[in-house]
Write an enzyme that holds these catalytic residues in place. Structure first.
Site, PDB file in Angstrom:
ATOM      1  N   THR A   1       0.825  -1.212   0.000  1.00 38.37           N
ATOM      2  CA  THR A   1       0.000   0.000   0.000  1.00 38.37           C
ATOM      3  C   THR A   1       0.853   1.252   0.000  1.00 38.37           C
ATOM      4  OG1 THR A   1      -1.810  -1.141   1.051  1.00 38.37           O
ATOM      5  CG2 THR A   1      -1.759   1.226   1.364  1.00 38.37           C
TER       6      THR A   1
ATOM      7  N   TYR B   1      -7.910   0.879  -3.667  1.00 42.50           N
ATOM      8  CA  TYR B   1      -6.708   1.257  -4.418  1.00 42.50           C
ATOM      9  C   TYR B   1      -6.005  -0.004  -4.889  1.00 42.50           C
ATOM     10  CZ  TYR B   1      -4.637  -0.245  -0.077  1.00 42.50           C
ATOM     11  OH  TYR B   1      -4.297  -1.008   1.000  1.00 42.50           O
TER      12      TYR B   1
ATOM     13  N   THR C   1       1.612  -4.214   4.388  1.00 39.94           N
ATOM     14  CA  THR C   1       1.462  -4.513   5.816  1.00 39.94           C
ATOM     15  C   THR C   1       0.935  -5.929   6.070  1.00 39.94           C
ATOM     16  OG1 THR C   1      -0.793  -3.621   5.849  1.00 39.94           O
ATOM     17  CG2 THR C   1       0.993  -2.102   6.437  1.00 39.94           C
ATOM     18  N   ASP C   2       0.250  -6.514   5.061  1.00 45.79           N
ATOM     19  CA  ASP C   2      -0.495  -7.750   5.330  1.00 45.79           C
ATOM     20  C   ASP C   2       0.383  -8.925   5.754  1.00 45.79           C
ATOM     21  OD1 ASP C   2      -2.883  -6.498   4.859  1.00 45.79           O
ATOM     22  OD2 ASP C   2      -3.152  -7.272   2.835  1.00 45.79           O
TER      23      ASP C   2
ATOM     24  N   LYS D   1       0.474  -7.885  12.987  1.00 42.70           N
ATOM     25  CA  LYS D   1      -0.520  -6.914  12.501  1.00 42.70           C
ATOM     26  C   LYS D   1      -1.803  -7.146  13.298  1.00 42.70           C
ATOM     27  CE  LYS D   1      -2.773  -4.854   8.507  1.00 42.70           C
ATOM     28  NZ  LYS D   1      -3.013  -4.827   7.065  1.00 42.70           N
TER      29      LYS D   1
ATOM     30  N   GLU E   1       8.657 -25.895  23.902  1.00 41.77           N
ATOM     31  CA  GLU E   1       8.008 -26.039  22.590  1.00 41.77           C
ATOM     32  C   GLU E   1       8.340 -24.848  21.700  1.00 41.77           C
ATOM     33  OE1 GLU E   1       3.872 -27.129  22.389  1.00 41.77           O
ATOM     34  OE2 GLU E   1       4.030 -28.237  24.291  1.00 41.77           O
TER      35      GLU E   1
HETATM   36  N1  ASP Z   1      -2.743  -5.446   0.878  1.00 43.67           N
HETATM   37  C1  ASP Z   1      -1.701  -4.502   1.186  1.00 43.67           C
HETATM   38  C2  ASP Z   1      -0.382  -5.233   1.194  1.00 43.67           C
HETATM   39  O1  ASP Z   1      -0.112  -5.916   2.144  1.00 43.67           O
HETATM   40  C3  ASP Z   1      -1.976  -3.857   2.481  1.00 43.67           C
HETATM   41  C4  ASP Z   1      -0.955  -2.874   2.945  1.00 43.67           C
HETATM   42  O2  ASP Z   1       0.129  -2.758   2.430  1.00 43.67           O
HETATM   43  O3  ASP Z   1      -1.293  -2.175   3.921  1.00 43.67           O
HETATM   44  O4  ASP Z   1       0.372  -5.135   0.255  1.00 43.67           O
END
Ligand code: ASP
Length: 314
Positions: free
Chosen positions: A16, A30, A95-96, A166, A288
């Site tokens: 993103t 987007y 972020t994912d 996250k 573990e």
């Molecule tokens: N779907 C996006 C990604 O992980 C979300 C983000 O970057 O916040 O590339």
């Protein structure tokens, strides 16, 4: 004037932070990975004075991150860090799956120089895009004297690559550290205020990564109300190499899954326990391997463990 040893390489992988929308008011509709990393850097005049170079390693929505890209990323990061004039590497990412990539890079490289990953929750075209400040913070952190290891700088907070999770789907402050760990520090006007030690550990090394062979197949399965063993049985029959359980509470598993888990173990397939709770570790199971990891980090760790076993085999 910059000394050569202060060069920073910024590797772009998409996300993103490089996302673009047709409407500046649209923070969700987007396309991730639309803009080049070079254009993200060029949009920040404050970085123009620094000795930076950019490289577009990938252009992905990080939901589509894959093992082959991880391997290429690890090799490129290592190659740049080995250059005496390079002080640090910054990686722009979605972020994912940031927590998975950060964990992977720290375990494989455990770099003595900083590798700072950054991301954004809003596309670059948003009225109040968060990417520019995050990138500024990442570069500032990369220049911080003594910084080392895989670090993540997002929304003014700095996280250890080994602990990142996250925890929010939309907020700018979307990250936390597990289990029950806070940020490693915060960025304030381009300086780090650090609370805790840099990420530690020995590098597993790039030799571990598959070249032509397949990566081990490791899945995550959640135990849940009304649990059924059907999917697990199908995975076993299809040749699953390792399983991470996202257990209820303190590491408990529905008895409906037990026979299928026993069948897996009997075949020598490792089964690791983690908790599906957002925070906390499995208490009473310090031996573990997955007990204090998120299911996603444990999946990476189990995959690396299986690769190490593969390497040891004659
Ligand atoms: N779907 C996006 C990604 O992980 C979300 C983000 O970057 O916040 O590339």
């Amino acid at each position: 004037m910059q000394s050569a040893a202060q060069r920073i390489v910024i590797l772009g992988t998409g996300g993103t932070i490089a996302g673009a929308s047709t409407a500046t008011t649209d923070n969700v509709g987007y396309k991730a990975g639309s803009l080049s990393v070079e254009s993200l850097v060029r949009a920040l005049p404050a970085l123009a004075e620094l000795a930076l170079e950019t490289e577009q390693l990938a252009q992905l929505d990080s939901k589509d991150m894959d093992h082959a890209t991880w391997a290429r990323l690890a090799h490129r990061v290592q190659a740049h860090l080995a250059r005496p004039e390079v002080a640090a590497v910054v990686v722009t990412h979605g972020t994912d799956t940031l927590e998975e990539s950060a964990y992977f890079l720290q375990r494989v490289l455990a770099p003595a120089k900083p590798v700072v990953m950054t991301a954004a929750m809003r596309p670059a075209t948003a009225i109040q895009a968060d990417g520019p400040q995050n990138l500024m913070d990442a570069v500032a952190l990369a220049r911080e004297p003594g910084a080392r290891g895989v670090l993540v700088a997002v929304a003014g907070q700095v996280w250890s690559g080994l602990e990142l999770r996250k925890v929010h789907s939309y907020r700018l402050q979307a990250f936390a550290a597990g289990p029950d760990m806070g940020p490693l520090g915060v960025m304030e006007e381009g300086r780090l205020r650090r609370f805790r030690a840099w990420p530690e550990g020995t590098a597993l090394g790039l030799d571990l990564l598959p070249q032509d062979e397949a990566w081990p197949w490791v899945e995550v399965l959640a135990s849940r109300a009304g649990a059924e063993a059907r999917a697990l049985e199908a995975w076993r029959q299809a040749g699953l190499d390792g399983l991470v359980l996202a257990c209820t509470g303190n590491g408990t598993v529905s008895q409906a899954l037990e026979p299928a888990l026993e069948a897996l173990r009997a075949q020598g397939v490792p089964v690791w326990r983690t908790t599906r709770c957002a925070q906390g570790a499995i208490v009473g199971a310090p031996e573990e391997a997955g007990a204090a990891l998120s299911p996603w980090a444990a999946r990476v760790e189990l995959m690396l463990t299986l690769l190490a076993q593969r390497r040891r085999r004659p």
